[in-house]
Design an enzyme around this catalytic site. Structure first.
Site, PDB file in Angstrom:
ATOM      1  N   HIS A 111      54.085  61.293  54.517  1.00  9.05           N
ATOM      2  CA  HIS A 111      54.900  62.355  55.118  1.00  9.05           C
ATOM      3  C   HIS A 111      56.090  62.696  54.244  1.00  9.05           C
ATOM      4  CE1 HIS A 111      58.131  59.591  56.504  1.00  9.05           C
ATOM      5  NE2 HIS A 111      57.149  58.746  56.814  1.00  9.05           N
TER       6      HIS A 111
ATOM      7  N   CYS B   8      55.109  53.542  55.689  1.00 11.11           N
ATOM      8  CA  CYS B   8      54.586  54.867  55.399  1.00 11.11           C
ATOM      9  C   CYS B   8      54.875  55.236  53.950  1.00 11.11           C
ATOM     10  CB  CYS B   8      55.217  55.914  56.314  1.00 11.11           C
ATOM     11  SG  CYS B   8      54.653  55.801  58.017  1.00 11.11           S
TER      12      CYS B   8
END
Length: 177
Positions: A64, A80
């Site tokens: 992301h 992440c």
């Protein structure tokens, strides 16, 4: 201190302007530090996912964007993979759902782009002492593997600079015949 699990997975979904739903574990962690997170953070400048998210097949892990560019490439999100806003915006439309993703721990990589050979070197992870001690051998191994495709003169000064700086930025190391 949060490692991304190594291995092969796929992009299972994609979303532009995502909402963030902090998991209970992250809400608890923040609450213990005196910061109460909402159950849902809507799209916008306060959303830590940025404007794009690609969900991996590993539950709980994403690729992301972020508004906190200082943490890109570091172990500061809960595993992440964070990207600069302009990079995720560029990548997002090019990667279809189902695309294979390989998460690797490889401090040195080499490869061809057009007629130029590039070398990329990252600092080895703290816990990877073997990689630290053998970094130059790893560099030579990846350059040898890349040259199995085609031979080129190597710019030894450029190689030494890439190894010394360890920026993670692919740099041309091929010379001219």
């Amino acid at each position: 201190d949060w490692a991304t699990p190594l291995g092969t997975t796929r992009i299972v979904s994609k979303q532009k302007h995502p909402s963030w739903r902090p998991p209970a574990s992250i809400r608890k962690e923040h609450a213990e530090a005196g910061h109460i997170l909402p159950r849902v953070v809507p799209p916008g400048p306060d959303n830590p996912l940025g404007d794009y998210k690609m969900t991996l097949g590993i539950p709980g892990y994403l690729i992301h964007g972020t508004q906190k560019s200082f943490g890109v490439g570091m172990r500061v999100s809960h595993g992440c993979v964070r990207m600069l806003p302009e990079d995720i915006e560029y990548l997002f439309p090019q990667v279809p759902i189902g695309t294979q993703v390989s998460i690797i721990n490889q401090p040195a990589k080499a490869g061809w782009f057009g007629d130029k050979l590039y070398l990329e070197v990252h600092p080895p992870l703290e816990e990877d002492q073997v990689a630290r001690e053998g970094l130059m051998q790893t560099v030579m191994d990846v350059l040898d593997a890349a040259q199995s495709e085609r031979l080129t003169d190597l710019d030894e000064e450029a190689i030494a600079r890439v190894v010394a700086e360890q920026t993670g930025i692919p740099t041309v190391v091929s010379g001219e015949f």
